[in-house]
Enzyme design. Structure first.
Site, PDB file in Angstrom:
ATOM      1  N   HIS A  22      17.492  -3.363   0.158  1.00  0.00           N
ATOM      2  CA  HIS A  22      17.046  -3.388   1.559  1.00  0.00           C
ATOM      3  C   HIS A  22      16.194  -4.642   1.809  1.00  0.00           C
ATOM      4  O   HIS A  22      16.260  -5.236   2.877  1.00  0.00           O
ATOM      5  CB  HIS A  22      16.245  -2.120   1.879  1.00  0.00           C
ATOM      6  CG  HIS A  22      17.106  -0.897   1.913  1.00  0.00           C
ATOM      7  ND1 HIS A  22      17.326  -0.168   3.051  1.00  0.00           N
ATOM      8  CD2 HIS A  22      17.836  -0.294   0.938  1.00  0.00           C
ATOM      9  CE1 HIS A  22      18.143   0.849   2.781  1.00  0.00           C
ATOM     10  NE2 HIS A  22      18.456   0.788   1.501  1.00  0.00           N
ATOM     11  N   ASP A 113      13.850  -1.539   9.198  1.00  0.00           N
ATOM     12  CA  ASP A 113      14.977  -0.973   8.466  1.00  0.00           C
ATOM     13  C   ASP A 113      15.407   0.307   9.164  1.00  0.00           C
ATOM     14  O   ASP A 113      14.564   1.181   9.440  1.00  0.00           O
ATOM     15  CB  ASP A 113      14.476  -0.677   7.038  1.00  0.00           C
ATOM     16  CG  ASP A 113      15.592  -0.445   6.055  1.00  0.00           C
ATOM     17  OD1 ASP A 113      16.566   0.217   6.433  1.00  0.00           O
ATOM     18  OD2 ASP A 113      15.472  -0.927   4.918  1.00  0.00           O
TER      19      ASP A 113
END
Ligand code: UDX
Length: 459
Positions: A22, A113
């Site tokens: 990520h 995110d």
């Protein structure tokens, strides 16, 4: 249009979840924004090697907001960890934003995110625009979206599912969390579905993919939310458009790597003669699977470079490293991009994490897909059947991929006619990936539009 210094007063905060898969894409996107003159602060919720990070990512500012979130504690459930992450990261981010508000560079936008949807509410509460960033493929997002909306229920009863703009998917092709079997899986299912709880709120939605790669499904997603935009692949520019000098690594590794050993070893090998094997930063193989893979690599006709993370090493068969030292190299972490870009690498045996998949496509490397969990199963389906850049291994009834199968897949890609076709297809995807991020390409245009809008709103 190069936006240059005109927008240097615009300040964006970027918040990835704390995992290598990520951080890498969001960090790389941050560098691209910085190259357009935007001031970017990447907010890292935890880290153990912060000093080296700062040195390697000088174009953006990095702030660490909570050392306590480095990893899940023993006995802590995933749900409890995610809740602790939410509380500590919200507090840290709020304090950070307040600090910047008192400076000359208050942040205007929070790119977060998509697995942290609470960040949208926090952004609104603090007077910022929230922009979710999807680190998974568009196809995977679309599948989760169908499940989020209740079009299908879990666990699935059908053996195949049909969704608009997608090939017919077998249950095994769906992200593993869809077929919930344990409470651990259900916590993760809730996490991936929660990505859509604020889906209608964000003005822009950013996806790490490119239009030609996921043309149909991207159009379908845009029919649901028009401001969903592709900005990928977020591969360092050295390998794609070469716009940013010295940008050949992401710049923030949570693992110690020894680049020199890998490259020196690869330099001694012939063109296309090495199978590079890696299962990313999270997946773990069972002992039996590890053994089958080890003997499969040993039996094959090819050299191999295998990333076995430090915690996984104890599962290697006794004396495997010594017995195969002529043929293979086992490392605990490497600079994957440099390895994939090396001319000695002929194929990538991968778990099909989305970053690894995009990196292989962008560097024109055919794959042997050996998915483990999460979105990897869906990525593997696309690698084999849609993009036709790899073969997917077959497991036995116990779910183990046997040594004979591994040997067979390696010879198919490294020596067989099908392998040549995959290499040609991979080379084509490499060109299309470059085209997307090069000036005027689809992802570059989206980035420019995004930057232009930031400019307008901060005027
Ligand atoms: C996780 C999930 O598993 C994945 O399915 C999801 O799509 C993203 O989050 P991870 O398993 O770590 O990620 O895989 P991946 O997405 O491939 O990301 C791994 C990253 O680590 C890649 O950018 C890769 O280049 C890098 N890497 C991996 C290294 O730099 N060195 C290595 O030795 C191995």
């Amino acid at each position: 249009m190069e936006s240059g210094k005109r927008v240097s007063e615009t300040h964006i905060m970027v918040l990835p979840f704390h995992a290598q898969g990520h951080i890498n894409p969001m960090l790389q996107f941050s560098k691209r924004l910085a190259s357009k003159g935007i001031k970017v602060t990447l907010v890292i919720a935890a880290t153990s090697n912060s000093q080296s990070m700062h040195a390697q990512t000088s174009s953006i500012n990095i702030e660490i907001i909570s050392e306590e979130l480095d990893r899940r504690q023993q006995e802590e459930s995933i749900e409890d960890y995610l809740e602790r992450f939410r509380i500590l990261a919200s507090q840290g981010l709020t304090a950070l934003l307040e600090k910047h508000n008192r400076s000359n560079h208050p942040a205007k936008i929070l790119i977060y995110d998509s697995v942290l949807p609470w960040a949208q509410d926090l952004a609104e509460h603090l007077g910022l625009d929230g922009v979710p960033f999807f680190t998974q493929s568009c196809a995977v997002s679309a599948i989760y979206y169908h499940f989020y909306q209740g079009v299908f229920n879990t666990p699935l009863e059908e053996s195949t599912v049909s969704m608009p703009s997608m090939p017919l998917l077998r249950v095994d092709d769906l992200p593993s969390f869809i077929n919930v079997k344990s409470p651990v899986d259900s916590a993760l299912l809730n996490l991936v579905l929660s990505q859509f709880s604020n889906f209608k709120k964000g003005k822009w939605i950013l996806c790490n993919t490119f239009d030609k790669l996921e043309d149909q499904v991207m159009k379908w997603m845009a029919s649901q939310r028009p401001l969903i935009k592709t900005i990928g692949p977020t591969v360092p520019s050295m390998y794609l458009d070469k716009r940013l000098e010295d940008d050949k690594d992401y710049g923030l590794s949570l693992f110690q790597q020894n680049v020199d050993t890998c490259i020196t070893w690869l330099d001694t090998k012939g063109i296309g003669s090495v199978v590079y094997v890696s299962f990313g930063s999270l997946a773990s193989l069972g002992e039996e699977q590890m053994e089958e893979l080890a003997w499969g690599l040993k039996r094959s006709n090819s050299h191999f470079m295998w990333v076995v993370r430090e915690l996984e090493k104890k599962k290697l068969p006794d004396n495997f490293i010594e017995e195969t030292s002529e043929k293979g190299l086992v490392v605990s972490w490497c600079c994957q991009l440099e390895v994939l870009a090396h001319k000695a690498v002929g194929c990538f045996m991968t778990h099909c994490g989305w970053n690894s998949t995009l990196e292989a496509l962008s560097l024109g490397v055919p794959m042997i897909a050996m998915p483990r969990f999460s979105d990897q199963t869906t990525n593997a389906k696309f690698v084999e059947d849609v993009w036709q850049v790899g073969v997917r291994v077959k497991a036995d009834e116990k779910g183990i991929v046997k040594r004979e199968e591994i040997e067979l897949c390696i010879s198919e890609i490294m020596e067989g006619e099908r392998g040549h076709e995959m290499k040609r297809n991979a080379a084509r995807w490499k060109e299309l990936a470059k085209e997307a991020v090069n000036e005027g390409g689809s992802s570059d245009k989206n980035l420019e539009e995004f930057v232009a809008e930031l400019l307008c709103s901060s005027d």
